[in-house]
Scaffold this motif. Sequence first.
Motif, short mmCIF file in Angstrom:
data_model
loop_
_atom_site.label_atom_id
_atom_site.label_comp_id
_atom_site.label_asym_id
_atom_site.label_seq_id
_atom_site.Cartn_x
_atom_site.Cartn_y
_atom_site.Cartn_z
N LEU A 173 0.96 -1.40 0.23
CA LEU A 173 -0.13 -0.14 0.17
C LEU A 173 0.80 1.22 0.00
CD1 LEU A 173 -2.88 -0.88 2.36
CD2 LEU A 173 -3.10 -0.20 -0.05
N ARG A 174 1.93 1.21 0.84
CA ARG A 174 2.81 2.41 0.73
C ARG A 174 3.37 2.62 -0.61
NH1 ARG A 174 5.37 1.14 6.62
NH2 ARG A 174 3.84 2.32 7.72
N ARG A 175 4.05 1.57 -1.29
CA ARG A 175 4.82 1.69 -2.48
C ARG A 175 3.53 2.21 -3.50
NH1 ARG A 175 6.05 -3.62 -5.30
NH2 ARG A 175 3.81 -3.34 -6.03
N THR A 176 2.39 1.63 -3.33
CA THR A 176 1.36 2.10 -4.43
C THR A 176 1.03 3.59 -4.09
OG1 THR A 176 0.37 -0.04 -4.69
CG2 THR A 176 -0.78 1.51 -5.56
N MET A 233 12.10 15.97 -16.24
CA MET A 233 11.53 15.48 -14.92
C MET A 233 12.32 14.01 -14.71
SD MET A 233 7.71 16.88 -13.85
CE MET A 233 7.02 16.18 -15.33
N CYS A 234 12.35 13.04 -15.60
CA CYS A 234 12.73 11.83 -15.75
C CYS A 234 14.16 12.09 -15.40
CB CYS A 234 12.43 11.33 -17.02
SG CYS A 234 10.83 10.65 -17.11
N LYS A 235 15.11 12.74 -16.07
CA LYS A 235 16.41 12.91 -16.23
C LYS A 235 16.87 13.45 -14.79
CE LYS A 235 17.64 10.97 -19.96
NZ LYS A 235 18.31 9.75 -19.85
N SER A 236 16.32 14.55 -14.35
CA SER A 236 16.66 15.35 -13.22
C SER A 236 16.30 14.62 -11.90
CB SER A 236 16.31 16.75 -13.33
OG SER A 236 15.02 17.06 -13.35
N LEU A 237 15.07 14.33 -11.81
CA LEU A 237 14.38 13.79 -10.71
C LEU A 237 13.97 12.25 -11.06
CD1 LEU A 237 12.22 17.16 -9.89
CD2 LEU A 237 14.18 16.33 -8.72
N PRO A 238 14.91 11.42 -10.89
CA PRO A 238 14.45 10.03 -11.30
C PRO A 238 13.76 9.26 -10.01
CG PRO A 238 16.88 10.07 -10.58
CD PRO A 238 16.08 11.47 -10.69
N SER A 239 13.64 10.10 -8.97
CA SER A 239 12.83 9.33 -7.51
C SER A 239 11.19 9.83 -7.93
CB SER A 239 13.22 9.93 -6.47
OG SER A 239 13.01 11.64 -6.32
N LEU A 240 11.13 10.76 -8.72
CA LEU A 240 9.60 11.13 -9.36
C LEU A 240 9.13 10.35 -10.27
CD1 LEU A 240 9.27 15.12 -9.13
CD2 LEU A 240 8.36 13.39 -7.74
N PHE A 241 9.56 9.11 -10.31
CA PHE A 241 9.15 8.15 -11.60
C PHE A 241 8.73 6.90 -10.79
CE2 PHE A 241 10.29 6.04 -15.67
CZ PHE A 241 9.77 6.95 -16.44
N PRO A 242 7.47 6.67 -11.07
CA PRO A 242 6.60 5.59 -10.41
C PRO A 242 7.44 4.16 -10.58
CG PRO A 242 5.13 6.65 -11.84
CD PRO A 242 6.41 7.32 -12.15
N SER A 243 7.47 3.28 -9.68
CA SER A 243 8.07 2.12 -9.38
C SER A 243 7.92 1.00 -10.76
CB SER A 243 8.22 1.30 -8.01
OG SER A 243 6.85 1.01 -8.21
N SER A 244 6.68 1.13 -11.10
CA SER A 244 6.25 0.31 -12.25
C SER A 244 6.94 0.54 -13.72
CB SER A 244 4.82 0.04 -12.57
OG SER A 244 4.24 1.44 -12.75
N PHE A 245 7.37 1.81 -13.45
CA PHE A 245 8.13 2.32 -14.76
C PHE A 245 9.63 2.26 -14.65
CE2 PHE A 245 3.68 3.94 -15.17
CZ PHE A 245 3.48 4.16 -16.59
N ARG A 246 10.05 1.70 -13.82
CA ARG A 246 11.56 1.59 -13.49
C ARG A 246 12.13 0.38 -14.14
NH1 ARG A 246 11.27 3.52 -7.56
NH2 ARG A 246 11.10 5.84 -7.95
N LYS A 247 13.12 0.43 -14.47
CA LYS A 247 13.89 -0.72 -15.40
C LYS A 247 13.81 -2.30 -14.38
CE LYS A 247 16.52 1.67 -18.89
NZ LYS A 247 17.82 1.78 -19.37
N SER A 248 14.31 -1.94 -13.01
CA SER A 248 14.48 -3.10 -12.41
C SER A 248 13.31 -4.03 -12.27
CB SER A 248 15.27 -2.59 -10.97
OG SER A 248 14.38 -1.84 -10.36
N ARG A 249 12.22 -3.13 -11.90
CA ARG A 249 10.90 -3.61 -11.71
C ARG A 249 10.56 -4.45 -13.00
NH1 ARG A 249 5.47 -1.65 -9.35
NH2 ARG A 249 4.44 -3.73 -9.10
N GLY A 250 10.72 -3.67 -13.96
CA GLY A 250 10.36 -4.33 -15.30
C GLY A 250 11.12 -5.76 -15.66
N ARG A 251 12.27 -5.59 -15.38
CA ARG A 251 13.08 -6.91 -15.57
C ARG A 251 12.51 -8.05 -14.72
NH1 ARG A 251 17.96 -3.38 -15.94
NH2 ARG A 251 18.13 -3.73 -13.82
#
Length: 135
Positions: free
Chosen positions: A44-47, A77-95
């Motif tokens: 829930l916290r991650r979501t 925003m993606c390049k300068s603030l990567p923490s503002l990117f949802p976890s489902s869009f990160r490469k590690s979670r996709g892999r």
Amino acid sequence: DALEGLRRIMDSLSMFSKDLSYAVLLIRRRIAEGSLSNIDIAMLRRTARDVASCMPYLVVAMARLTPILKILLCMLMCKSLPSLFPSSFRKSRGRFARAWKCIAIKERDRAFDAWSAFERDEPAPVTETLQTILA
């Protein structure tokens, strides 16, 4: 490469929508039962973090800007603030999701092969089985 990028985006959107639906299920469970496990609370916290991190992108998408400027702002925003990117869009979670999907497909195929083998072998008639037990 363009098709690969489109597939990653579609997988990420699908993962995000599944996260949201699971969060709703957890909230309903919390209301009905009164408690959640630590893993469910972490989910829930991650979501909630993911939904909050989508807000700047939604603001840019709804702003009255040209499409080129919207794309540039999102890229910035993606390049300068990567923490503002949802976890489902990160490469590690996709892999991880792709690896999990491959494992699930292999397990499903293995279970299907086992079931097919079970169906091909006809069970012995009851009388033979009883004779074997009694002998």
